[in-house]
Design a protein around this motif. Structure first.
Motif, mmCIF file in Angstrom:
data_model
loop_
_atom_site.group_PDB
_atom_site.id
_atom_site.type_symbol
_atom_site.label_atom_id
_atom_site.label_comp_id
_atom_site.label_asym_id
_atom_site.label_seq_id
_atom_site.Cartn_x
_atom_site.Cartn_y
_atom_site.Cartn_z
ATOM 1 N N THR A 36 0.843 -1.201 0.000
ATOM 2 C CA THR A 36 0.000 0.000 0.000
ATOM 3 C C THR A 36 0.882 1.257 0.000
ATOM 4 O OG1 THR A 36 -0.062 0.166 2.404
ATOM 5 C CG2 THR A 36 -1.746 -1.229 1.359
ATOM 6 N N GLU A 37 0.242 2.396 -0.218
ATOM 7 C CA GLU A 37 0.969 3.666 -0.143
ATOM 8 C C GLU A 37 1.514 3.871 1.264
ATOM 9 O OE1 GLU A 37 2.056 5.826 -2.452
ATOM 10 O OE2 GLU A 37 1.313 4.298 -3.835
ATOM 11 N N GLN A 38 0.766 3.451 2.280
ATOM 12 C CA GLN A 38 1.242 3.558 3.666
ATOM 13 C C GLN A 38 2.502 2.718 3.860
ATOM 14 O OE1 GLN A 38 -2.410 2.440 5.729
ATOM 15 N NE2 GLN A 38 -2.388 4.470 6.712
ATOM 16 N N ASP A 39 2.520 1.532 3.287
ATOM 17 C CA ASP A 39 3.708 0.681 3.377
ATOM 18 C C ASP A 39 4.916 1.394 2.771
ATOM 19 O OD1 ASP A 39 2.200 -1.447 4.461
ATOM 20 O OD2 ASP A 39 1.812 -2.277 2.468
ATOM 21 N N LYS A 40 4.708 1.987 1.595
ATOM 22 C CA LYS A 40 5.794 2.672 0.899
ATOM 23 C C LYS A 40 6.289 3.871 1.698
ATOM 24 C CE LYS A 40 4.136 1.389 -3.686
ATOM 25 N NZ LYS A 40 3.578 1.895 -4.945
ATOM 26 N N GLU A 41 5.363 4.652 2.259
ATOM 27 C CA GLU A 41 5.742 5.811 3.060
ATOM 28 C C GLU A 41 6.508 5.387 4.311
ATOM 29 O OE1 GLU A 41 2.198 8.067 3.841
ATOM 30 O OE2 GLU A 41 1.756 8.278 1.706
ATOM 31 N N PHE A 42 6.033 4.336 4.973
ATOM 32 C CA PHE A 42 6.689 3.849 6.185
ATOM 33 C C PHE A 42 8.090 3.332 5.870
ATOM 34 C CE2 PHE A 42 7.217 0.575 9.581
ATOM 35 C CZ PHE A 42 7.266 1.460 10.655
ATOM 36 N N SER A 43 8.212 2.560 4.805
ATOM 37 C CA SER A 43 9.511 2.044 4.389
ATOM 38 C C SER A 43 10.473 3.180 4.068
ATOM 39 C CB SER A 43 9.349 1.132 3.169
ATOM 40 O OG SER A 43 10.595 0.761 2.660
ATOM 41 N N SER A 44 9.974 4.177 3.353
ATOM 42 C CA SER A 44 10.791 5.333 2.988
ATOM 43 C C SER A 44 11.277 6.069 4.235
ATOM 44 C CB SER A 44 9.985 6.258 2.087
ATOM 45 O OG SER A 44 10.737 7.388 1.742
ATOM 46 N N MET A 45 10.394 6.238 5.207
ATOM 47 C CA MET A 45 10.767 6.911 6.452
ATOM 48 C C MET A 45 11.857 6.130 7.192
ATOM 49 S SD MET A 45 8.548 7.620 9.903
ATOM 50 C CE MET A 45 8.564 5.874 10.249
ATOM 51 N N LEU A 46 11.674 4.814 7.285
ATOM 52 C CA LEU A 46 12.669 3.982 7.969
ATOM 53 C C LEU A 46 14.029 4.091 7.283
ATOM 54 C CD1 LEU A 46 10.566 0.752 8.570
ATOM 55 C CD2 LEU A 46 11.256 2.438 10.288
ATOM 56 N N GLN A 47 14.025 4.092 5.948
ATOM 57 C CA GLN A 47 15.276 4.171 5.201
ATOM 58 C C GLN A 47 15.921 5.546 5.347
ATOM 59 O OE1 GLN A 47 15.036 2.342 1.220
ATOM 60 N NE2 GLN A 47 13.211 1.277 1.960
ATOM 61 N N ARG A 48 15.117 6.619 5.320
ATOM 62 C CA ARG A 48 15.666 7.968 5.503
ATOM 63 C C ARG A 48 16.311 8.118 6.870
ATOM 64 N NH1 ARG A 48 10.844 9.579 3.502
ATOM 65 N NH2 ARG A 48 10.152 10.335 5.529
ATOM 66 N N MET A 49 15.701 7.522 7.882
ATOM 67 C CA MET A 49 16.210 7.618 9.252
ATOM 68 C C MET A 49 17.346 6.629 9.515
ATOM 69 S SD MET A 49 12.584 8.079 11.247
ATOM 70 C CE MET A 49 13.329 8.382 12.837
ATOM 71 N N ARG A 50 17.597 5.766 8.526
ATOM 72 C CA ARG A 50 18.599 4.710 8.655
ATOM 73 C C ARG A 50 18.367 3.846 9.906
ATOM 74 N NH1 ARG A 50 22.714 3.513 5.716
ATOM 75 N NH2 ARG A 50 24.100 2.983 7.407
ATOM 76 N N LEU A 51 17.094 3.571 10.167
ATOM 77 C CA LEU A 51 16.764 2.676 11.273
ATOM 78 C C LEU A 51 16.988 1.246 10.815
ATOM 79 C CD1 LEU A 51 13.480 4.197 12.713
ATOM 80 C CD2 LEU A 51 15.734 4.194 13.752
ATOM 81 N N PRO A 52 17.704 0.480 11.586
ATOM 82 C CA PRO A 52 17.920 -0.918 11.206
ATOM 83 C C PRO A 52 16.594 -1.672 11.256
ATOM 84 C CG PRO A 52 18.863 -0.449 13.365
ATOM 85 C CD PRO A 52 18.332 0.839 12.836
ATOM 86 N N THR A 53 16.192 -2.208 10.111
ATOM 87 C CA THR A 53 14.873 -2.822 9.998
ATOM 88 C C THR A 53 14.959 -4.117 9.207
ATOM 89 O OG1 THR A 53 13.951 -0.589 9.912
ATOM 90 C CG2 THR A 53 12.494 -2.384 9.302
ATOM 91 N N LEU A 54 14.346 -5.142 9.754
ATOM 92 C CA LEU A 54 14.226 -6.423 9.074
ATOM 93 C C LEU A 54 12.821 -6.509 8.494
ATOM 94 C CD1 LEU A 54 15.355 -9.291 8.494
ATOM 95 C CD2 LEU A 54 14.362 -9.963 10.697
#
Length: 101
Positions: free
Chosen positions: A4-22
Motif C-alpha cells: 500500500t501507499e502507507q507501506d511505501k511511506e513507512f519504508s521510505s521513512m525507515l530508510q531515511r532515518m537509517r533505522l535498522p529494519t528487518l
C-alpha cells in the motif's frame, strides 16, 4: 501480498532515518509455490525500494520453514540487542544481505 501507499511511506521513512529494519513477510504458508513466493517477494522489495534482508514468516510451527524463520528472526533480534549502536545494527543487516542482490 499487496504493498500500500502507507507501506511505501513507512519504508521510505525507515530508510531515511537509517533505522535498522528487518522486513518480515508474513502469511508465507498461503502461497501456492516457491515460484509464486519469489515473484511476490521481488515485487514487494522493488515496490518498497528494499535493499536489506527479509524473512518469510508463518506462525504454523508444524512447518519446518516456519520454525527456521522464527529462529532467524530471533537471531536478528539477539544480534541487535548485543550491537553497540544503531549504526552497528545497520551494518549487521547490510553484511547479512551483501552479495544477494
Amino acid at each position: 501480498w499487496r504493498v500500500t501507499e502507507q507501506d511505501k511511506e513507512f519504508s521510505s521513512m525507515l530508510q531515511r532515518m537509517r533505522l535498522p529494519t528487518l522486513l518480515v513477510l508474513t502469511k508465507d504458508d498461503r502461497l501456492d509455490s516457491h515460484e509464486e513466493r519469489g515473484r511476490c517477494t521481488s515485487g514487494i522489495r522493488e515496490a518498497l525500494g528494499w535493499s536489506l534482508p527479509h524473512v518469510h514468516y508463518c506462525v504454523d510451527s508444524s512447518l519446518p520453514s516456519s520454525r527456521k524463520a522464527r529462529k532467524q528472526v530471533q537471531r536478528y533480534i539477539r544480534s541487535f540487542v548485543h550491537a553497540g549502536s544503531r549504526e552497528e545494527c545497520h551494518s549487521l543487516l547490510e553484511r547479512a544481505w551483501s552479495g544477494r542482490e
